[in-house]
Scaffold this active site. Structure first.
Site, mmCIF file in Angstrom:
data_model
loop_
_atom_site.group_PDB
_atom_site.id
_atom_site.type_symbol
_atom_site.label_atom_id
_atom_site.label_comp_id
_atom_site.label_asym_id
_atom_site.label_seq_id
_atom_site.Cartn_x
_atom_site.Cartn_y
_atom_site.Cartn_z
ATOM 1 N N ARG A 98 0.847 -1.184 0.000
ATOM 2 C CA ARG A 98 0.000 0.000 0.000
ATOM 3 C C ARG A 98 0.893 1.248 0.000
ATOM 4 O O ARG A 98 2.086 1.170 0.297
ATOM 5 C CB ARG A 98 -0.922 0.002 1.213
ATOM 6 N N LYS A 137 -1.457 -2.071 7.387
ATOM 7 C CA LYS A 137 -2.708 -1.416 7.739
ATOM 8 C C LYS A 137 -3.013 -1.640 9.209
ATOM 9 O O LYS A 137 -2.861 -2.732 9.738
ATOM 10 C CB LYS A 137 -3.840 -1.979 6.860
ATOM 11 N N HIS A 166 -2.200 2.687 -6.318
ATOM 12 C CA HIS A 166 -2.852 1.496 -5.766
ATOM 13 C C HIS A 166 -3.192 0.488 -6.864
ATOM 14 O O HIS A 166 -3.363 -0.694 -6.582
ATOM 15 C CB HIS A 166 -4.115 1.902 -5.019
ATOM 16 N N ARG A 192 -0.959 -2.427 -7.049
ATOM 17 C CA ARG A 192 -1.314 -3.508 -6.127
ATOM 18 C C ARG A 192 -2.382 -4.398 -6.753
ATOM 19 O O ARG A 192 -2.318 -5.630 -6.656
ATOM 20 C CB ARG A 192 -1.790 -2.886 -4.815
ATOM 21 N N HIS A 230 -3.767 -9.561 3.642
ATOM 22 C CA HIS A 230 -5.170 -9.509 4.040
ATOM 23 C C HIS A 230 -5.418 -10.446 5.227
ATOM 24 O O HIS A 230 -4.920 -11.574 5.249
ATOM 25 C CB HIS A 230 -6.077 -9.941 2.888
ATOM 26 N N TYR A 235 -10.751 -8.705 -4.002
ATOM 27 C CA TYR A 235 -9.647 -7.861 -4.457
ATOM 28 C C TYR A 235 -9.041 -8.360 -5.759
ATOM 29 O O TYR A 235 -8.697 -7.580 -6.642
ATOM 30 C CB TYR A 235 -8.573 -7.827 -3.365
#
Length: 353
Positions: free
Chosen positions: A178, A208, A283, A286, A309, A318
């Protein structure tokens, strides 16, 4: 007497009156926010919770002033709040989407869960707050390997800034990080003695929710980072720094770490230089990695580990599965069905007793 009055903006003045009426409910909100901070949630997440619950408090004060605390909250209140959101208009005059409504109600559910687990108050069960159905959200744009190669080749290798941009683009696509994770990288994670020694090396990043995780860096990305680090004569701990305008060889003094906004501006400049669509963002690199991995044989669990994740359901949404991947899975499945339904030859059967 004007000295007895307090100068406030209209919205702040209204909020002063609301907190005077619903002081206890807002105190519950503050308790929930403090509990989120104790659990280690990021400052941006707590700020979002406060913003959503402030709007919920305002709505309760106007429509249900009898709700004085979290104990008074009932199912009818959350259901009517959802209907009120559905009738409102967002930016551009369009109705608020189901995803946004679900985000608001999810914050209310989190608050109810906190008081149910951390206190003895008889609050409404979070499961009784129903969320609107939200369709799966596929990536709007994803970068292909040839797009990334085009961006990398557009960087001027004769300048320090160009070599920095090559390292950023290559590392982005190779690791699927990210933006915040890449901006937080330090030089200590990539010592020159490690680069190029193995085909794949690992590095620790702050992911995150301020959670550390490992990323894998291939040999090509290691080479780009190594070229950039040989140019660095400063002592700044940041891996990627921004440069003074008109002086591409000297980094800013003090805090020179590149920020998300500076990285986005660099990316948009590179897109315009090679003629790629503006829909691509940092992004989208990614997204591009998540699309490229299934084509090379990676399964969902492996992609989940690369992207960091917690829930594999997030990975399923995703990853943008391509037609090639779907066709391969379909053909494999149909071949298994044909083999399973094929009857054995007569000579292979057991003889009768």
């Amino acid at each position: 007497n004007p000295f007895h009055m307090k100068a406030e903006r209209p919205r702040d003045s209204i909020w002063t009156l609301i907190t005077a009426v619903n002081a206890t409910f807002w105190a519950d909100v503050e308790e929930f926010a403090a509990g989120c901070e104790d659990q280690g949630l990021s400052a941006s997440t707590v700020l979002t919770y406060r913003s959503v619950l402030r709007r919920f408090t305002e709505w309760l004060s106007v429509n249900y002033p009898e709700v004085k605390s979290i104990v008074d909250l009932e199912r009818i209140h959350t259901r009517m709040f959802d209907r009120a959101l559905r009738s409102e208009l967002a930016g551009g005059g369009k109705p608020i989407t189901a995803r946004t409504r679900a985000k608001y109600l999810t914050v209310v559910r989190s608050m109810l869960k906190y008081f149910a687990l951390e206190t003895d108050l008889p609050v409404l069960s979070r499961d009784r707050v129903r969320l609107p159905k939200v369709p799966d959200q596929l990536p709007r744009a994803f970068a292909k390997p040839e797009d990334v190669q085009l961006l990398v080749d557009s960087c001027d290798t004769s300048t320090v800034k160009g070599r920095r941009d090559r390292a950023i683009l290559g590392l982005f696509f190779a690791t699927g990080m990210r933006i915040a994770e890449l901006c937080s990288l330090d030089r200590s994670a990539f010592p020159l003695t490690r680069l190029g020694v193995a085909d794949v090396i690992d590095a620790r990043v702050v992911g995150k929710g301020t959670q550390p995780r490992l990323i894998l860096v291939g040999r090509d990305a290691q080479h780009l980072v190594g070229e950039m680090l040989t140019d660095r004569g400063d002592n700044d701990p940041a891996l990627f720094v921004h440069f003074q305008k008109g002086n591409p060889t000297d980094a800013h003094q003090g805090d020179a770490r590149i920020g998300p906004r500076g990285l986005q501006k660099m990316f948009q400049k590179r897109l315009a230089a090679v003629g790629l669509p503006e829909e691509l963002t940092p992004h989208s690199l990614r997204h591009g990695l998540a699309t490229n991995l299934p084509e090379n044989g990676a399964d969902l669990r492996q992609i989940q580990g690369v992207l960091g994740h917690k829930n594999i359901a997030t990975t399923q949404i995703y990853t943008h599965l391509t037609t090639k991947t779907l066709q391969g899975g379909y053909l494999k499945r149909t071949q298994l069905l044909v083999v399973a339904r094929r009857k054995p030859k007569r000579a292979d059967r057991w003889p009768c007793a």
